[in-house]
Design a protein around this motif. Structure first.
Motif, short mmCIF file in Angstrom:
data_model
loop_
_atom_site.label_atom_id
_atom_site.label_comp_id
_atom_site.label_asym_id
_atom_site.label_seq_id
_atom_site.Cartn_x
_atom_site.Cartn_y
_atom_site.Cartn_z
N VAL A 138 0.83 -1.19 0.00
CA VAL A 138 0.00 0.00 0.00
C VAL A 138 0.87 1.24 0.00
O VAL A 138 0.63 2.19 -0.75
CB VAL A 138 -0.97 0.00 1.21
N VAL A 139 1.93 1.25 0.80
CA VAL A 139 2.84 2.39 0.84
C VAL A 139 3.50 2.57 -0.53
O VAL A 139 3.61 3.69 -1.03
CB VAL A 139 3.90 2.21 1.95
N GLN A 140 3.92 1.48 -1.16
CA GLN A 140 4.53 1.55 -2.48
C GLN A 140 3.56 2.18 -3.48
O GLN A 140 3.94 3.05 -4.25
CB GLN A 140 4.93 0.15 -2.95
N ARG A 141 2.32 1.75 -3.47
CA ARG A 141 1.31 2.31 -4.38
C ARG A 141 1.11 3.81 -4.14
O ARG A 141 1.00 4.58 -5.08
CB ARG A 141 -0.03 1.59 -4.19
N ASP A 142 1.08 4.22 -2.87
CA ASP A 142 0.91 5.64 -2.54
C ASP A 142 2.09 6.46 -3.05
O ASP A 142 1.92 7.54 -3.60
CB ASP A 142 0.75 5.84 -1.04
N ILE A 143 3.28 5.94 -2.86
CA ILE A 143 4.48 6.65 -3.31
C ILE A 143 4.49 6.76 -4.84
O ILE A 143 4.77 7.82 -5.40
CB ILE A 143 5.76 5.95 -2.80
N LEU A 144 4.16 5.68 -5.52
CA LEU A 144 4.12 5.70 -6.99
C LEU A 144 3.06 6.66 -7.50
O LEU A 144 3.28 7.38 -8.49
CB LEU A 144 3.88 4.30 -7.54
N ALA A 145 1.92 6.70 -6.85
CA ALA A 145 0.87 7.64 -7.25
C ALA A 145 1.35 9.08 -7.09
O ALA A 145 1.09 9.93 -7.96
CB ALA A 145 -0.40 7.41 -6.42
N GLU A 146 2.05 9.36 -6.02
CA GLU A 146 2.60 10.71 -5.80
C GLU A 146 3.65 11.06 -6.85
O GLU A 146 3.66 12.17 -7.38
CB GLU A 146 3.18 10.82 -4.38
N ILE A 147 4.52 10.12 -7.17
CA ILE A 147 5.54 10.35 -8.19
C ILE A 147 4.89 10.62 -9.54
O ILE A 147 5.28 11.53 -10.28
CB ILE A 147 6.53 9.17 -8.27
#
Length: 138
Positions: free
Chosen positions: A2-11
């Motif tokens: 979930v954290v990975q997905r959030d970071i990728l969405a922000e990038i």
């Protein structure tokens, strides 16, 4: 995850807003297939294949790229057996002669241990493999 997905969405959002490029360095090709326009596969400090994410997923041309694709579960689609890549990477202080991947490559032929293949242009990318005839490896 979930954290990975959030970071990728922000990038992605920042990339869209400011128009910059992002370079990801990872062994996780399944992740790169989702977020990348183009991918360069490296082995032992050398680029061995380049292409669009779609082309590398559909038709990997270097055995190492194929091994990476088979080493991680697909994020979508049917489940497949994970195969991994046998043995260990070479010592970069004393790499093997020829293609550095040949000791780990199930498709290697004698010439692979003698000749270092040049990166050559293909239809939608580049590949450095003596075995490649443009159709990919499987």
């Amino acid at each position: 995850m979930v954290v990975q997905r959030d970071i990728l969405a922000e990038i992605r959002a920042l990339r869209e807003e400011y128009g910059f490029a992002v370079v990801f360095i990872t062994h996780d090709l399944s992740l790169l297939m989702e977020i990348s326009d183009r991918i360069a596969t490296m082995y032992s400090g050398r680029v061995v294949e380049t292409g669009t994410a779609k082309a590398l997923h559909r038709t990997p041309r270097h055995p190492y790229t194929l091994g990476l694709l088979r080493s991680f579960p697909r994020l979508r689609g049917r489940r497949e057996e994970l195969l991994g890549i046998p043995d260990t990477p070479p010592d970069l202080r004393s790499p093997p002669p020829g293609c550095a991947f040949h000791p780990r490559c199930a498709m290697a032929v004698a010439e692979c241990s003698e000749s270092l293949p040049a990166l050559r242009a293909e239809a939608d990318g580049e590949v450095a493999c003596l075995l490649n005839d443009g159709r990919g490896v499987s």
